[in-house]
Design an enzyme around this catalytic site. Structure first.
Site, PDB file in Angstrom:
ATOM      1  CG  ASP A 169      -1.930   1.106   1.219  1.00  0.00           C
ATOM      2  OD1 ASP A 169      -1.586   2.218   0.754  1.00  0.00           O
ATOM      3  OD2 ASP A 169      -3.059   0.896   1.681  1.00  0.00           O
ATOM      4  CE  LYS A 194      -7.634   8.371   2.738  1.00  0.00           C
ATOM      5  NZ  LYS A 194      -8.412   7.277   2.149  1.00  0.00           N
TER       6      LYS A 194
END
Length: 378
Positions: A169, A194
């Site tokens: 990730d 994000k």
């Protein structure tokens, strides 16, 4: 291309039909076929020109073989987890996003997929967690919210030695600062909501794979399950990515100043930021990334004080998420990581007084003064 140029010119650029300099929003569900089976696109769940441009771009930015866009970060993670079957075992970073923990511990367990949470910054813990049925190692680095750093090359070597998939990730670092495929990862995940989107206006997830075989498997899952990203959100995400380099650099400059301010205060128990020299993962991060990012966590001593601080900030907005142009602040124990049992949170170091801040692109002095007045408030 240098990275900033690639952000603008990577992937599929413009529109060959009209000469438009940006890829249009192809708001369409189906496509005319020139005879049965003779088509460029068949159905927008299977393929859409706008989504395809985004998928091509993220593959370029991560140095991967292919990219895939999903309706959220969790949809992207769920798609990757669909590669596995009942009885498989996955090793996962212990200090992981609460939504990922919830998926692994309360959803995948229904399919008899086993998960062991370990400190992946400790190579021996990873080695000791490998079982006969282990199929993958999944890491966040830096982690959310304690910003622990895992040595990607070391974990890649362990994965290859044991014929395991290596999943990373890369949400916090983004492809601007870190490229895990170059360090041996097989699959990269992003909550593109994000930093990649960067403007708090889109929810999305991205997957990048390093091989044709994985590309075929992930595309089959994407098409079969259907958790795709829509064309307008794909367009918004590409627009956000164009300024990623500028935002990441400005954010980091400001973050370093805020970290210095927090370190100067006696009423802050701990500051977590990989850019601090005595941060446990500082030197490892230096080896594998070119920047430290805009995420800080700091412990103010108690949950009561933390809530008071969050109530008083003016420029730091109390909200879920991170990586936006506006600075966001949150209390992991009651927000992003509330799904993790309290006993487990305390074991990990996610205390009730831990505050997580996502630094935006506002003026550094304004943000520091905002934190100062909130911390000083009685």
């Amino acid at each position: 291309m240098k990275k900033k140029t690639q952000l603008i010119h990577g992937g599929i650029v413009g529109d060959k039909h009209t000469g438009a300099v940006t890829v249009p929003v192809y708001q369409v569900s189906t496509y005319k076929q020139d005879g049965v089976g003779n088509f460029a696109y068949e159905y927008s769940r299977t393929g859409n020109p706008t989504r395809e441009a985004l998928e091509s771009l993220i593959a370029d930015l991560e140095g991967g073989h292919a990219g895939f866009a999903f309706g959220s970060g969790m949809a992207a993670i769920s798609a990757v987890m669909s590669l596995f079957k009942s009885g498989d075992h996955i090793i996962l970073t212990d200090d992981v996003y609460g939504g990922t923990y919830r998926l692994m511990s309360k959803v995948l367990n229904r399919s008899n997929i086993e998960v062991t949470f370990v400190d992946t910054s400790n190579v021996e813990e990873v080695k000791n967690a490998i079982q006969e049925n282990t199929v993958a190692i999944y890491v966040e680095t830096p982690t959310n919210p304690l910003l622990k750093v895992t040595d990607l090359k070391e974990i890649s070597a362990i994965s290859k030695e044991n014929e395991l998939l290596f999943i990373v990730d890369n949400t916090f670092s983004t492809p601007y600062w870190q490229n895990p495929i170059e360090l041996g990862a097989d699959i990269i995940l992003h909550s593109a909501t994000k930093y990649l989107g960067g403007h708090s206006d889109v929810v999305a997830g991205l997957v990048v794979v390093n091989s044709q075989n994985l590309a075929e498997e992930v595309h089959f899952i994407q098409n079969s399950v259907g958790g795709i990203l829509g064309p307008h959100d794909s367009w918004l995400l590409m627009r956000g990515i164009k300024t990623l380099g500028l935002r990441m650099e400005q954010t980091e400059k400001t973050t370093k100043k805020i970290v210095e301010f927090l370190l100067s205060r006696d009423d802050i128990e701990t500051v977590y930021y990989p850019g601090i020299e005595n941060h446990p993962g500082h030197h490892t991060h230096l080896k594998q990334a070119t920047g430290f990012g805009g995420m800080i966590s700091f412990d103010v001593g108690s949950g009561e004080r933390a809530e008071k601080v969050l109530k008083e900030t003016k420029f730091f907005t109390l909200a879920e998420s991170l990586g936006a142009v506006e600075s966001l602040i949150s209390l992991p124990a009651k927000m992003t990581h509330a799904s993790i049992p309290r006993k487990r949170r305390i074991e990990l170091g996610i205390t009730d007084g831990l505050i997580r801040a996502s630094v935006g692109i506002e003026d550094a002095d304004d943000l520091i003064n905002d934190l100062k007045q909130a911390l000083d408030h009685k």
